[in-house]
Design a protein around this motif. Structure first.
Motif, short mmCIF file in Angstrom:
data_model
loop_
_atom_site.label_atom_id
_atom_site.label_comp_id
_atom_site.label_asym_id
_atom_site.label_seq_id
_atom_site.Cartn_x
_atom_site.Cartn_y
_atom_site.Cartn_z
N UNK A 1 0.90 -0.77 0.05
CA UNK A 1 0.19 -0.28 -0.20
C UNK A 1 0.82 1.25 -0.16
N UNK A 2 2.42 1.16 0.86
CA UNK A 2 2.59 2.48 0.81
C UNK A 2 3.49 2.53 -0.19
N UNK A 3 4.25 1.38 -0.93
CA UNK A 3 4.88 1.40 -2.21
C UNK A 3 4.26 2.23 -2.93
N UNK A 4 2.61 1.53 -3.34
CA UNK A 4 1.96 2.78 -3.96
C UNK A 4 2.21 4.06 -3.91
N UNK A 5 1.39 4.66 -2.89
CA UNK A 5 0.97 5.79 -3.01
C UNK A 5 2.92 6.58 -3.23
#
Lengths: 320, 120
Positions: free
Chosen positions: B18-22
Motif C-alpha cells: 500500500x505504502x509502495x503504491x502511494x
C-alpha cells in the motif's frame, strides 16, 4: 555490436515515425553500450553477451519503450471510453443475442422436419446463433472503440450526462431492457406463428396440413394484423430508447392493443377467423362443438389479455 | 531502497505494498523536476540515469529515455550530438523555457510542502 542489440533497436524504431528513427536508433545504441559497459565495470556481468542480455531485459519490451517515445496508448480501450464501451456492449449483447437465438430457433422449428430430426438441432443452432452474434457484437464494437481511442486519445465518444442514468428499479414507468426484449421477441414469435400455421399446421387431413386461420384473410386482415404487431414492436423500441413510458407512447400502445383486440374479436364473432376446413377437421375428430368453443375461447382470451395489459399499464403510469 | 528514514513511521515498512503504491504516485512527477534541475549542466541519457539514481530517484531506463525526448519536443530541453568522444552521445541541456518551468515546479513543490506542514 551484438545481433541482440540490432534486433532490439530495430524492433523499437520500427514503431516510431520515419523522421525520428535514425536519431533514436543512434541514441539507443549508445545508451545500450553505456549500460553494458557499466555492468562490465561493476562486475555485475562477466562477459559482454551476458551483460547485453541483462541490459535489454532492463529496458524491457520494445513495444513498451517505443510507446514511451510516441505517446501511443498501451491499451486497446482506455479509461476515457471504457464506460461507454461497456454500456454499449452490454446493451447490444443482451438485446441482439437473444433475438438471434430465438429467431433462429423459430425459423429452424419452422423449416426442419421436427418429426424425423427432433428438436435438438434447432435448439443447437439457436444457441450457436446467439453465441456467434455475441462474439460479433463484442468484436466489432471493440474494434470501433479501439480505433476511436487512437483517433482521439483521452476523449470520450458520446460523453456522459445524468440523463443516461438508468432508472432505479422502484420506478415502474422505466423500461427495462429485458422487459423490452421479451415484448419484441413475443411479437416476433406471434408474427412467425401466423406464417407457420399456414404452411406447417399441426392439423393434417389425409397428410395435408390444414391452415388454422382462414387463408382468405391473407387478402386483407392478416397483413393488417402483422402491421399492427410490427407497429407495437417499433413502439417498444421507441420506449426503450426514451428509457421510460410517456403518456404519448402509452396512448399509442393502448390504441394498438385495442385495434388488435377489435380485429381478432370481430373476425372470431363473424366466424371468419378460422379456416372452415380446420374447424371441420376438429369436428370430424370428435369435437362436435369446436366452432363455437373456438369462437368463445378466442374472444375471452383476447379480452382477458387486452384487459390485463391495460391494468398493467395503468399501474405502471400511476406509480411513478 | 532510498531514503530509509522516511519509512520508519508507525507500522509501515518499505515492503508494504500500500505504502509502495502511494509513494510511487507521489514521486511520479518528481522525475521531471529532477531531470530539469540536473540537466542545467549538460548530460546524456545513461549519465543522467546514474546521477538520478545516486540522488535517490529510482527511475527506470525505459521511462527516462523517452521522457528526455518528450521534454526536448516540448522545448524544455535542448539536445546536441557530441561526436568528439569514442562513442557519439546525445547531450541534453535545460533550455531557458525549461528553467522557467523548473522554477514554477519548484515553487509549487515548496507551496505543497508548506500547505501540508500547515495541515499537520
Amino acid at each position: 555490436m551484438g545481433s541482440l542489440t540490432d534486433r532490439y533497436v530495430s524492433a523499437t524504431v520500427r514503431e516510431l515515425a520515419q523522421d525520428q528513427r535514425d536519431d533514436v536508433d543512434r541514441e539507443l545504441r549508445g545508451t545500450i553500450e553505456d549500460m553494458v559497459e557499466a555492468r562490465l565495470d561493476t562486475d555485475a556481468a562477466t562477459d559482454r553477451e551476458e551483460a547485453e542480455r541483462a541490459v535489454l531485459v532492463e529496458l524491457g519490451d520494445p513495444v513498451r519503450l517505443a510507446a514511451g517515445y510516441t505517446g501511443r496508448p498501451l491499451h486497446l480501450i482506455g479509461p476515457a471510453v471504457y464506460p461507454e464501451w461497456r454500456r454499449l456492449v452490454t446493451l447490444l449483447v443482451t438485446v441482439i443475442s437473444p433475438i438471434a437465438a430465438v429467431g433462429t430457433l423459430v425459423v429452424r422449428l419452422f423449416v426442419d422436419d421436427v418429426a424425423t430430426d427432433g428438436v435438438g438441432p434447432a435448439f443447437g443452432s439457436a444457441a450457436l446463433a446467439g453465441l456467434t452474434t455475441a462474439f460479433h457484437v463484442v468484436f466489432w464494437t471493440t474494434l470501433v472503440f479501439a480505433i476511436l481511442e487512437r483517433a482521439q486519445p483521452g476523449a470520450g465518444v458520446m460523453g456522459w450526462t445524468p440523463d443516461q442514468l438508468p432508472d432505479a428499479p422502484s420506478s415502474r414507468r422505466s423500461v427495462g431492457r429485458s422487459e423490452a426484449v421479451f415484448s419484441v421477441v413475443a411479437l416476433v414469435v406471434m408474427a412467425l406463428a401466423v406464417g407457420w400455421q399456414e404452411t406447417s399446421s399441426p392439423v393434417r387431413v389425409r397428410g395435408e396440413a390444414v391452415p388454422v386461420l382462414d387463408p382468405a384473410l391473407w387478402s386483407g386482415w392478416l397483413p393488417l394484423f402483422l402491421v399492427l404487431l410490427a407497429a407495437h414492436a417499433a413502439l417498444v423500441l421507441v420506449a426503450l430508447r426514451a428509457r421510460r413510458w410517456t403518456w404519448t407512447t402509452v396512448g399509442v400502445g393502448v390504441a394498438l392493443d385495442l385495434a388488435v383486440a377489435a380485429l381478432l374479436v370481430g373476425l372470431a364473432q363473424t366466424d371468419r377467423l378460422y379456416d372452415p376446413a380446420f374447424v371441420a377437421a376438429l369436428v370430424d375428430g370428435g369435437w362436435a362443438t369446436a366452432g363455437r368453443d373456438l369462437r368463445v375461447a378466442t374472444v375471452l382470451g383476447v379480452v382477458a389479455v387486452t384487459v390485463w395489459d391495460q391494468v398493467e399499464t395503468a399501474r405502471r403510469m400511476r406509480s411513478r | 531502497m532510498v531514503c530509509d528514514t522516511h519509512y520508519r513511521v508507525g507500522m509501515t515498512s518499505p515492503d508494504d505494498p500500500t505504502l509502495a503504491g502511494h509513494l510511487q504516485e507521489l514521486r511520479r512527477g518528481t522525475v521531471v523536476v529532477a531531470a530539469l534541475a540536473s540537466l542545467r549542466t549538460a548530460g546524456y541519457g545513461y549519465a543522467l540515469l546514474e546521477t538520478l539514481g545516486r540522488a535517490g530517484f529510482e527511475v527506470d531506463a525505459n521511462t527516462l529515455y523517452p521522457l528526455l525526448r518528450r521534454l526536448e519536443k516540448q522545448g524544455l530541453l535542448t539536445a546536441e550530438w557530441n561526436t568528439e568522444e569514442s562513442r557519439p552521445r546525445k547531450f541534453y541541456r535545460t533550455s531557458p523555457s525549461g528553467e522557467d518551468v523548473l522554477a514554477a515546479l519548484r515553487a509549487d513543490w515548496r507551496a505543497l510542502d508548506a500547505a501540508i506542514t500547515d495541515l499537520a
